[in-house]
Design a protein around this motif. Sequence first.
Motif, mmCIF file in Angstrom:
data_model
loop_
_atom_site.group_PDB
_atom_site.id
_atom_site.type_symbol
_atom_site.label_atom_id
_atom_site.label_comp_id
_atom_site.label_asym_id
_atom_site.label_seq_id
_atom_site.Cartn_x
_atom_site.Cartn_y
_atom_site.Cartn_z
ATOM 1 N N THR A 117 0.853 -1.332 0.119
ATOM 2 C CA THR A 117 0.029 0.051 0.075
ATOM 3 C C THR A 117 1.010 1.189 0.176
ATOM 4 N N ARG A 118 2.020 1.170 -0.006
ATOM 5 C CA ARG A 118 3.157 2.431 0.095
ATOM 6 C C ARG A 118 3.208 2.987 -1.326
ATOM 7 N N THR A 119 3.420 4.289 -1.720
ATOM 8 C CA THR A 119 3.417 4.855 -2.684
ATOM 9 C C THR A 119 4.854 4.899 -3.060
ATOM 10 N N SER A 120 5.459 4.752 -4.277
ATOM 11 C CA SER A 120 6.663 4.810 -4.478
ATOM 12 C C SER A 120 7.296 6.165 -4.405
ATOM 13 N N LEU A 121 8.621 6.243 -4.265
ATOM 14 C CA LEU A 121 9.403 7.369 -4.205
ATOM 15 C C LEU A 121 9.029 8.206 -5.541
ATOM 16 N N VAL A 122 9.206 7.778 -6.595
ATOM 17 C CA VAL A 122 8.971 8.555 -7.866
ATOM 18 C C VAL A 122 7.617 9.115 -8.066
ATOM 19 N N ASP A 123 6.346 8.227 -7.481
ATOM 20 C CA ASP A 123 5.044 8.568 -7.485
ATOM 21 C C ASP A 123 4.806 9.905 -6.483
ATOM 22 N N ARG A 124 5.464 9.712 -5.388
ATOM 23 C CA ARG A 124 5.390 10.788 -4.252
ATOM 24 C C ARG A 124 6.066 12.115 -4.768
ATOM 25 N N ILE A 125 7.052 12.132 -5.493
ATOM 26 C CA ILE A 125 7.753 13.365 -6.240
ATOM 27 C C ILE A 125 7.045 13.804 -7.047
ATOM 28 N N ALA A 126 6.561 12.899 -8.128
ATOM 29 C CA ALA A 126 5.421 13.577 -8.956
ATOM 30 C C ALA A 126 4.477 14.106 -8.509
ATOM 31 N N LEU A 127 3.779 13.766 -7.800
ATOM 32 C CA LEU A 127 2.632 14.255 -6.949
ATOM 33 C C LEU A 127 3.078 15.545 -6.254
ATOM 34 N N ARG A 128 4.096 15.776 -5.712
ATOM 35 C CA ARG A 128 4.459 16.757 -5.107
ATOM 36 C C ARG A 128 4.679 18.106 -6.058
ATOM 37 N N ILE A 129 5.239 17.664 -6.958
ATOM 38 C CA ILE A 129 5.475 18.500 -8.129
ATOM 39 C C ILE A 129 4.249 19.213 -8.934
ATOM 40 N N GLY A 130 3.494 18.208 -9.071
ATOM 41 C CA GLY A 130 2.038 18.249 -9.693
ATOM 42 C C GLY A 130 1.277 19.279 -9.018
ATOM 43 N N LEU A 131 1.398 19.164 -7.481
ATOM 44 C CA LEU A 131 0.644 20.061 -6.664
ATOM 45 C C LEU A 131 1.102 21.472 -6.562
ATOM 46 N N GLN A 132 2.299 21.491 -6.727
ATOM 47 C CA GLN A 132 3.189 22.973 -6.645
ATOM 48 C C GLN A 132 2.860 23.415 -8.042
ATOM 49 N N LEU A 133 2.894 22.871 -9.067
ATOM 50 C CA LEU A 133 2.598 23.534 -10.354
ATOM 51 C C LEU A 133 1.051 23.991 -10.239
ATOM 52 N N LEU A 134 0.144 23.217 -9.786
ATOM 53 C CA LEU A 134 -1.283 23.557 -9.731
ATOM 54 C C LEU A 134 -1.342 24.874 -8.911
ATOM 55 N N ILE A 135 -0.733 24.697 -7.490
ATOM 56 C CA ILE A 135 -0.702 25.974 -6.688
ATOM 57 C C ILE A 135 -0.198 27.238 -7.500
ATOM 58 N N TRP A 136 1.032 27.156 -8.060
ATOM 59 C CA TRP A 136 1.779 28.308 -8.846
ATOM 60 C C TRP A 136 0.922 28.530 -9.934
ATOM 61 N N GLY A 137 0.095 27.624 -10.727
ATOM 62 C CA GLY A 137 -0.745 28.303 -11.821
ATOM 63 C C GLY A 137 -1.826 28.967 -11.628
ATOM 64 N N THR A 138 -2.491 28.801 -10.360
ATOM 65 C CA THR A 138 -3.565 29.434 -10.023
ATOM 66 C C THR A 138 -3.367 30.819 -9.289
ATOM 67 N N ARG A 139 -2.236 30.996 -8.931
ATOM 68 C CA ARG A 139 -2.137 32.163 -8.186
ATOM 69 C C ARG A 139 -2.154 33.562 -8.997
ATOM 70 N N THR A 140 -2.597 34.602 -8.229
ATOM 71 C CA THR A 140 -2.703 35.871 -9.016
ATOM 72 C C THR A 140 -1.771 36.830 -8.672
ATOM 73 N N PRO A 141 -0.749 37.145 -9.469
ATOM 74 C CA PRO A 141 0.167 38.167 -9.247
ATOM 75 C C PRO A 141 -0.459 39.567 -8.704
ATOM 76 N N ARG A 142 0.080 39.880 -7.647
ATOM 77 C CA ARG A 142 -0.324 41.257 -6.940
ATOM 78 C C ARG A 142 -0.505 42.240 -7.970
ATOM 79 N N LEU A 143 0.572 42.558 -8.709
ATOM 80 C CA LEU A 143 0.498 43.777 -9.328
ATOM 81 C C LEU A 143 -0.464 43.717 -10.545
ATOM 82 N N THR A 144 -0.585 42.630 -11.165
ATOM 83 C CA THR A 144 -1.726 42.630 -12.202
ATOM 84 C C THR A 144 -3.041 42.686 -11.689
ATOM 85 N N ASP A 145 -3.658 42.381 -10.651
ATOM 86 C CA ASP A 145 -4.753 42.413 -10.013
ATOM 87 C C ASP A 145 -4.994 43.752 -9.471
ATOM 88 N N ASP A 146 -3.959 44.420 -8.893
ATOM 89 C CA ASP A 146 -3.996 45.515 -8.089
ATOM 90 C C ASP A 146 -3.354 46.903 -8.818
#
Length: 85
Positions: free
Chosen positions: A25-54
């Motif tokens: 039931t353990r997730t492999s190291l490669v899968d965990r790294i890929a999931l972490r990178i994917g999550l960070q990319l999702l968070i980075w992609g949905t951010r709103t730059p402060r200067l463009t909004d304001d």
Amino acid sequence: MNTSLLAPQRLSGVPDTLRLPSRDTRTSLVDRIALRIGLQLLIWGTRTPRLTDDRERHARARRAHVENTTRQHGYLREALLAPRP
């Protein structure tokens, strides 16, 4: 009508889903790294730059700061250059 007698009966009484062969039931190291990178990319992609909004609010704050500084310098200049009684 009682349908419990018409349902397929198992001798053991244990559902098939519980009789799955055990697996790791353990997730492999490669899968965990890929999931972490994917999550960070999702968070980075949905951010709103402060200067463009304001941009408008930023420009108003900058103009207000420049006007306040100019007004303060003018007041101090007049106060320092005013003749003393």
